[in-house]
Design a protein around this motif. Sequence first.
Motif, PDB file in Angstrom:
ATOM      1  N   PHE A   4       0.681  -1.302  -0.073  1.00 19.84           N
ATOM      2  CA  PHE A   4      -0.219   0.085   0.134  1.00 19.84           C
ATOM      3  C   PHE A   4       0.822   1.267   0.207  1.00 19.84           C
ATOM      4  N   TYR A   5       2.102   1.259   0.769  1.00 23.32           N
ATOM      5  CA  TYR A   5       2.667   2.653   0.778  1.00 23.32           C
ATOM      6  C   TYR A   5       3.281   2.290  -0.275  1.00 23.32           C
ATOM      7  N   ARG A   6       4.076   1.391  -0.901  1.00 24.27           N
ATOM      8  CA  ARG A   6       4.714   1.063  -1.544  1.00 24.27           C
ATOM      9  C   ARG A   6       3.864   2.119  -2.782  1.00 24.27           C
ATOM     10  N   ALA A   7       2.783   1.611  -2.954  1.00 24.27           N
ATOM     11  CA  ALA A   7       1.650   2.345  -4.470  1.00 24.27           C
ATOM     12  C   ALA A   7       1.221   3.797  -4.164  1.00 24.27           C
ATOM     13  N   LEU A   8       1.917   4.160  -3.133  1.00 23.62           N
ATOM     14  CA  LEU A   8       1.279   5.468  -2.969  1.00 23.62           C
ATOM     15  C   LEU A   8       2.511   6.295  -3.039  1.00 23.62           C
ATOM     16  N   LEU A   9       3.645   5.472  -2.863  1.00 23.31           N
ATOM     17  CA  LEU A   9       5.086   6.088  -3.290  1.00 23.31           C
ATOM     18  C   LEU A   9       4.861   7.208  -5.167  1.00 23.31           C
ATOM     19  N   TYR A  10       4.841   5.473  -5.837  1.00 22.69           N
ATOM     20  CA  TYR A  10       4.420   5.773  -7.031  1.00 22.69           C
ATOM     21  C   TYR A  10       2.959   6.357  -7.098  1.00 22.69           C
ATOM     22  N   VAL A  11       2.261   6.490  -6.543  1.00 23.30           N
ATOM     23  CA  VAL A  11       1.495   7.700  -7.363  1.00 23.30           C
ATOM     24  C   VAL A  11       2.080   9.021  -7.118  1.00 23.30           C
ATOM     25  N   SER A  12       2.085   9.323  -5.943  1.00 22.32           N
ATOM     26  CA  SER A  12       2.944  10.374  -5.641  1.00 22.32           C
ATOM     27  C   SER A  12       4.289  11.261  -7.219  1.00 22.32           C
ATOM     28  N   GLY A  13       4.992  10.180  -7.050  1.00 20.96           N
ATOM     29  CA  GLY A  13       5.673   9.971  -8.424  1.00 20.96           C
ATOM     30  C   GLY A  13       4.944  10.388  -9.429  1.00 20.96           C
ATOM     31  N   CYS A  14       3.515   9.928  -9.702  1.00 16.83           N
ATOM     32  CA  CYS A  14       3.413  10.185 -11.161  1.00 16.83           C
ATOM     33  C   CYS A  14       1.974  11.467 -10.724  1.00 16.83           C
ATOM     34  N   PHE A  15       1.871  11.728 -10.391  1.00 17.74           N
ATOM     35  CA  PHE A  15       1.727  13.421  -9.484  1.00 17.74           C
ATOM     36  C   PHE A  15       3.521  14.465  -9.656  1.00 17.74           C
ATOM     37  N   PHE A  16       4.120  13.899  -9.763  1.00 17.03           N
ATOM     38  CA  PHE A  16       5.563  14.790  -9.596  1.00 17.03           C
ATOM     39  C   PHE A  16       5.184  14.725 -10.875  1.00 17.03           C
ATOM     40  N   ILE A  17       5.602  13.989 -12.101  1.00 18.90           N
ATOM     41  CA  ILE A  17       5.302  14.083 -13.639  1.00 18.90           C
ATOM     42  C   ILE A  17       4.535  14.921 -13.940  1.00 18.90           C
ATOM     43  N   ALA A  18       2.656  14.600 -13.449  1.00 18.25           N
ATOM     44  CA  ALA A  18       1.790  15.152 -13.844  1.00 18.25           C
ATOM     45  C   ALA A  18       1.462  17.283 -13.291  1.00 18.25           C
ATOM     46  N   THR A  19       2.611  17.185 -12.356  1.00 23.42           N
ATOM     47  CA  THR A  19       3.038  18.560 -12.372  1.00 23.42           C
ATOM     48  C   THR A  19       4.009  19.573 -13.509  1.00 23.42           C
ATOM     49  N   LEU A  20       5.302  18.781 -13.676  1.00 22.82           N
ATOM     50  CA  LEU A  20       6.014  18.897 -14.310  1.00 22.82           C
ATOM     51  C   LEU A  20       5.068  19.124 -15.985  1.00 22.82           C
ATOM     52  N   GLY A  21       4.920  18.211 -16.094  1.00 23.48           N
ATOM     53  CA  GLY A  21       4.203  18.370 -17.390  1.00 23.48           C
ATOM     54  C   GLY A  21       3.289  19.411 -17.792  1.00 23.48           C
ATOM     55  N   ALA A  22       2.855  19.831 -16.467  1.00 23.28           N
ATOM     56  CA  ALA A  22       1.463  20.742 -16.422  1.00 23.28           C
ATOM     57  C   ALA A  22       2.226  22.041 -16.774  1.00 23.28           C
ATOM     58  N   LEU A  45       2.205   9.807   3.653  1.00 27.30           N
ATOM     59  CA  LEU A  45       1.510   8.287   4.025  1.00 27.30           C
ATOM     60  C   LEU A  45       2.225   8.111   3.203  1.00 27.30           C
ATOM     61  N   GLY A  46       3.243   7.956   2.219  1.00 23.22           N
ATOM     62  CA  GLY A  46       3.903   6.852   1.848  1.00 23.22           C
ATOM     63  C   GLY A  46       5.485   6.434   2.630  1.00 23.22           C
ATOM     64  N   VAL A  47       5.726   7.547   2.718  1.00 25.35           N
ATOM     65  CA  VAL A  47       7.408   7.112   3.237  1.00 25.35           C
ATOM     66  C   VAL A  47       6.902   6.784   5.254  1.00 25.35           C
ATOM     67  N   ARG A  48       5.700   7.364   5.678  1.00 21.49           N
ATOM     68  CA  ARG A  48       5.251   6.595   7.014  1.00 21.49           C
ATOM     69  C   ARG A  48       6.172   4.915   7.339  1.00 21.49           C
ATOM     70  N   GLY A  49       5.390   4.332   5.519  1.00 19.77           N
ATOM     71  CA  GLY A  49       5.771   3.049   5.086  1.00 19.77           C
ATOM     72  C   GLY A  49       6.804   2.655   5.063  1.00 19.77           C
ATOM     73  N   THR A  50       7.865   3.574   4.678  1.00 16.28           N
ATOM     74  CA  THR A  50       9.301   2.572   5.228  1.00 16.28           C
ATOM     75  C   THR A  50      10.231   2.711   5.887  1.00 16.28           C
ATOM     76  N   PHE A  59       6.935  14.034   8.258  1.00 10.84           N
ATOM     77  CA  PHE A  59       5.994  15.621   8.993  1.00 10.84           C
ATOM     78  C   PHE A  59       6.547  16.405   8.801  1.00 10.84           C
ATOM     79  N   SER A  60       7.592  16.627   7.792  1.00  9.51           N
ATOM     80  CA  SER A  60       7.839  18.237   7.440  1.00  9.51           C
ATOM     81  C   SER A  60       7.119  18.163   5.747  1.00  9.51           C
ATOM     82  N   ILE A  61       7.292  16.461   5.115  1.00  8.88           N
ATOM     83  CA  ILE A  61       6.051  17.019   4.721  1.00  8.88           C
ATOM     84  C   ILE A  61       5.004  17.258   4.085  1.00  8.88           C
TER      85      ILE A  61
END
Length: 371
Positions: A4-22, A45-50, A59-61
């Motif tokens: 679940f946490y790994r998936a969140l990290l991948y989703v975060s990466g997708c949002f990052f790429i989408a933000t750059l594209g936008a 949410l993702g880094v909490r599972g690492t 917390f900083s994120i």
Amino acid sequence: MHRFYRALLYVSGCFFIATLGALIAGYGSSVIGPLTIAMFITLALGVRGTDTLFKSFAFSIWIFASVSFAMFYPDMIVEIGGFNTTVLIVPLIQIIMFGMGTQLSINDFKGVLKRPRGVLVGMVCQFTIMPLVGISLALTFGFPAEIAAGVVLIGSCPGGVASNVMAFIAEADLALSITLTAVATMVSPFITPLLMEFLAGQFVPIDALGMMWSILNMIILPIVLGLIFNHFLHGKAQWLDDVMPVVSMVGIAVIITVITAAGRDSLVSIGLLLVLAAIIHNGVGYFLGYWGGRLLGMDEKSCRTIALEVGMQNGGMASGLAAEMGKIATVGLAPAVFGPWMNVSGSTLANWWRRKALKEEAENAENLPIQ
């Protein structure tokens, strides 16, 4: 790591790429805003599972996520249903300081008698290095007067409770860290207003006596009440011990979000310069705090402690004083920017020192003669 946490990290990466594209495609804030906020939320949410260093940055994120929301949608935060949210800042700081008091005891102040040299060195470094670095940066960068005063203000405040957490992580001298934080906070009603009047008086009018009373009411009184609570009810209110760290973190996030929203226009114009000033101010504090201790003959653990105490200020106190001055959107900007950065840099430095200390311990254990 849980899927679940790994998936969140991948989703975060997708949002990052989408933000750059936008950004490249020239989309406006209506598209970039939600993508940026979603990126930080899923990353937090993702880094909490690492089980890595990045877990300590969760917390900083979250702070970055709330700051992003404040930058893109300030009107939704500054005023809610006709209620001016800036009035929440001082009560929230009082709650946070009460929580700090519940974690202290009279024995923490007795530490001054047990190790006066370490406390003296830490106090001198705290209240000389950071105010002087703050005024130097304010003048060098040529910030507008009220924002410059905020840079001096954050440098003139004592260390915050976060430095105690970092000292624990860094395998530093936790007892010295707690004592330094406690003592520096207790003397701050007298030292901080004088430093502000002397250094920041050229930028904005400073009512030193009024600031002293503000610190006593906003910082010292809640801490004393927390000390009394801890003394008489220690171990009898476990729920408070469990809930106060969460309340403190939420309170800090709310304070930074409100200040960011209130000062959004100023941040847009000078934000990068203020971030650069935060990095320099914080880094110089760590460097001079550590080597100042070294030059004065302190041991390694004490030097790490002093470095963290000097480099990490009580951003909540600075924010509250800015609110009391009625200049939260200007004087309060530096604490809002410096605070999150101090958590990121402090976590990084503390974890690096921890790995170094554990490695040295392992090497020493290997070199012990076999009995």
